[in-house]
Write an enzyme that holds these catalytic residues in place. Structure first.
Site, PDB file in Angstrom:
ATOM      1  N   SER A  28      22.615 -19.292 -25.680  1.00 45.58           N
ATOM      2  CA  SER A  28      21.389 -18.861 -26.347  1.00 45.58           C
ATOM      3  C   SER A  28      21.758 -18.148 -27.643  1.00 45.58           C
ATOM      4  CB  SER A  28      20.612 -17.910 -25.433  1.00 45.58           C
ATOM      5  OG  SER A  28      19.765 -17.069 -26.196  1.00 45.58           O
ATOM      6  N   LYS A  53      26.097 -19.377  -3.161  1.00 42.66           N
ATOM      7  CA  LYS A  53      26.536 -19.240  -1.770  1.00 42.66           C
ATOM      8  C   LYS A  53      26.775 -20.590  -1.087  1.00 42.66           C
ATOM      9  CE  LYS A  53      26.203 -14.670  -0.614  1.00 42.66           C
ATOM     10  NZ  LYS A  53      25.606 -14.048  -1.784  1.00 42.66           N
ATOM     11  N   SER A  78      20.700 -11.807   5.766  1.00 40.42           N
ATOM     12  CA  SER A  78      19.258 -11.887   5.562  1.00 40.42           C
ATOM     13  C   SER A  78      18.976 -12.611   4.267  1.00 40.42           C
ATOM     14  CB  SER A  78      18.673 -10.478   5.501  1.00 40.42           C
ATOM     15  OG  SER A  78      19.373  -9.738   4.528  1.00 40.42           O
ATOM     16  N   ASN A  80      20.904 -15.132   0.856  1.00 39.86           N
ATOM     17  CA  ASN A  80      21.239 -16.478   0.419  1.00 39.86           C
ATOM     18  C   ASN A  80      22.311 -17.142   1.274  1.00 39.86           C
ATOM     19  OD1 ASN A  80      19.378 -16.424  -1.658  1.00 39.86           O
ATOM     20  ND2 ASN A  80      20.808 -15.484  -3.101  1.00 39.86           N
ATOM     21  N   GLN A  83      20.706 -19.173   4.256  1.00 42.60           N
ATOM     22  CA  GLN A  83      20.206 -20.496   3.889  1.00 42.60           C
ATOM     23  C   GLN A  83      21.345 -21.446   3.553  1.00 42.60           C
ATOM     24  OE1 GLN A  83      16.687 -20.152   1.127  1.00 42.60           O
ATOM     25  NE2 GLN A  83      16.828 -18.046   1.818  1.00 42.60           N
ATOM     26  N   TYR A 115      15.956 -25.552   7.059  1.00 39.17           N
ATOM     27  CA  TYR A 115      17.222 -26.265   6.877  1.00 39.17           C
ATOM     28  C   TYR A 115      17.842 -26.634   8.214  1.00 39.17           C
ATOM     29  CZ  TYR A 115      17.402 -25.111   1.861  1.00 39.17           C
ATOM     30  OH  TYR A 115      17.162 -25.011   0.523  1.00 39.17           O
ATOM     31  N   GLY A 179      28.777  -8.213  -4.932  1.00 37.44           N
ATOM     32  CA  GLY A 179      28.233  -7.564  -3.736  1.00 37.44           C
ATOM     33  C   GLY A 179      29.407  -7.244  -2.817  1.00 37.44           C
ATOM     34  N   GLY A 180      29.700  -8.167  -1.893  1.00 35.48           N
ATOM     35  CA  GLY A 180      30.862  -7.995  -1.023  1.00 35.48           C
ATOM     36  C   GLY A 180      32.144  -8.472  -1.659  1.00 35.48           C
ATOM     37  N   GLY A 181      32.018  -9.190  -2.796  1.00 36.86           N
ATOM     38  CA  GLY A 181      33.203  -9.542  -3.564  1.00 36.86           C
ATOM     39  C   GLY A 181      33.699 -10.972  -3.411  1.00 36.86           C
ATOM     40  N   GLU A 204      28.325  -4.477 -10.466  1.00 41.62           N
ATOM     41  CA  GLU A 204      27.547  -4.081  -9.292  1.00 41.62           C
ATOM     42  C   GLU A 204      26.420  -3.128  -9.710  1.00 41.62           C
ATOM     43  OE1 GLU A 204      30.186  -2.222  -6.462  1.00 41.62           O
ATOM     44  OE2 GLU A 204      30.814  -0.688  -7.868  1.00 41.62           O
ATOM     45  N   GLY A 208      24.844   1.556  -6.177  1.00 41.24           N
ATOM     46  CA  GLY A 208      25.815   1.311  -5.104  1.00 41.24           C
ATOM     47  C   GLY A 208      27.151   0.896  -5.671  1.00 41.24           C
ATOM     48  N   ASP A 210      30.191   1.166  -4.763  1.00 36.77           N
ATOM     49  CA  ASP A 210      31.301   1.262  -3.799  1.00 36.77           C
ATOM     50  C   ASP A 210      32.537   0.502  -4.279  1.00 36.77           C
ATOM     51  OD1 ASP A 210      29.344  -0.968  -3.065  1.00 36.77           O
ATOM     52  OD2 ASP A 210      31.164  -1.591  -2.030  1.00 36.77           O
ATOM     53  N   LYS A 273      14.113 -19.723 -20.113  1.00 41.94           N
ATOM     54  CA  LYS A 273      13.183 -20.452 -19.241  1.00 41.94           C
ATOM     55  C   LYS A 273      13.694 -20.611 -17.810  1.00 41.94           C
ATOM     56  CE  LYS A 273      11.216 -20.748 -23.174  1.00 41.94           C
ATOM     57  NZ  LYS A 273      10.307 -19.624 -23.483  1.00 41.94           N
ATOM     58  N   SER A 304      24.079 -15.872 -10.773  1.00 41.51           N
ATOM     59  CA  SER A 304      24.503 -16.259  -9.424  1.00 41.51           C
ATOM     60  C   SER A 304      23.411 -16.804  -8.509  1.00 41.51           C
ATOM     61  CB  SER A 304      25.197 -15.072  -8.742  1.00 41.51           C
ATOM     62  OG  SER A 304      24.360 -13.936  -8.754  1.00 41.51           O
TER      63      SER A 304
END
Ligand SMILES: *Cc1c(COP(=O)(O)O)cnc(C)c1O
Length: 340
Positions: A28, A53, A78, A80, A83, A115, A179-181, A204, A208, A210, A273, A304
């Site tokens: 862009s 994921k 809970s 991505n 799924q 799924y 997140g968890g890496g 991150e 949080g 961490d 978009k 992501s």
């Protein structure tokens, strides 16, 4: 515990060829002008299942011995990853059991069941989801595939960065949502293999940090569940494998505020978009706020995921008063585009 390496990355790329989308890389002019950098956005919000994921989940299930695959897999998530496991398992003919909180959004439960996954509900305030996952694995002979602390999940996640380097060549910096890496560790492996001078930064939520604390302490630090709109990064700690890879191969970890996430979501919607979920905007927000100094550099930004309820998306972006006017100057620099 075996750390993943470049051979695992190559094997993952081979398993995913023709199955995962080769997602587009967008640029862009407005983003470049505002940041002073040359930004390349790798759009994993357009991946199957709506997030990167899928890469790790599919790779991990495809890598199982045939007998284990036929017996089935179990995971707890809970978001991505749930799924992604359900979709990947159905593509590979493996039964999948997903441990999800009873109060997860109805749309997420429905998508996971849609799924073909069997959903096992638990009480977020009383039960230990990892213990339930382990027990199901034991009772039913299922293989547990955790969301990030797993060599094949990391290697699969790394194929997004691999494609980015193949597409645009070497980069000075690569910014990755953390997140968890899993995505950051995989991206760092890809950089080491293809663009060794590229500095890989995990990004991150400020609420949080961490990961940042863990790098400073030299060991994995666990925190309370962080209060942030980036629900995919509400992890309490890095995975053990993830921490090892990140501390050896990544340049570091920076943080961005929820306000910066909202501004980034708004910019990406208005100018590029695209609908991006809060967690999916972490890396872009780091580029836009110069949390990592990007001016004058060639910079990869991994977008992501895009799984966000549209009502929530609208509410979040309408709270921000970003001053970017409408219009589009987005350019698809991919040779492949969205192909299967
Ligand atoms: C899971 C997830 C992340 C964080 O990935 P990790 O591998 O846990 O670091 C980032 N963005 C999105 C959209 C996710 O679903």
């Amino acid at each position: 515990m075996q750390l993943p390496d470049s051979k695992d990355l190559k094997a993952a790329a081979a398993r995913l060829a023709g199955v995962a989308h080769r997602t587009p890389v967008l640029t862009s002019r407005t983003a470049d002008a505002a940041s002073g950098a040359q930004l390349f956005f790798k759009c994993e919000n357009l991946q199957r299942g709506g997030a990167f994921k899928f890469r790790g989940a599919y790779n991990a299930i495809a890598a199982l011995p045939a007998a284990s695959r036929a017996a089935g897999v179990v995971t707890y998530s809970s978001g991505n990853h749930a799924q992604a496991i359900a979709l990947s398992a159905s593509l590979l003919g493996a039964p999948a059991c997903i441990v999800m909180p009873a109060d997860a959004p109805a749309a997420k439960l429905a998508a996971t069941r849609g799924y073909g996954g069997e959903v096992v509900l638990y009480d977020r305030f009383r039960d230990d989801r990892e213990a339930i996952g382990r027990q199901l694995a034991h009772e039913r002979g299922l293989t547990l595939i955790p969301p990030y602390d797993h060599a094949d999940v990391i290697a699969g996640a790394g194929t997004a960065a691999l494609e980015l380097f193949e597409e645009v060549g070497e980069l000075d910096l690569l910014l990755v949502c953390l997140g968890g890496g899993g995505l950051t560790a995989g991206s760092a492996l890809a950089a080491a293999a293809i663009s060794p001078r590229c500095a890989v930064w995990g990004v991150e939520p400020a609420a949080g940090n961490d990961g940042q604390q863990s790098l400073a302490a030299g060991r994995v630090i666990k925190i309370e569940v962080p209060q942030t709109i980036a629900d995919g990064a509400q992890t309490q700690r890095l995975g053990d494998l993830n921490f090892e890879v990140i501390r050896h191969r990544a340049a570091g970890i920076v943080t961005v505020s929820d306000d910066a996430l909202i501004s980034a979501m708004r910019f990406i919607a208005e100018r590029m978009k695209m609908v991006v979920e809060p967690t999916g905007a972490l890396a872009a927000a780091a580029a836009f706020t110069a949390a990592v100094p990007v001016a004058g550099r060639r910079v990869g930004v991994i977008v992501s995921g895009g799984n966000v309820d549209l009502t929530r998306f609208a509410r979040l972006v309408s709270e921000s008063s970003g001053a970017v006017s409408a219009g589009s100057d987005v350019c698809d620099v991919s040779s492949a585009g969205l192909t299967r």
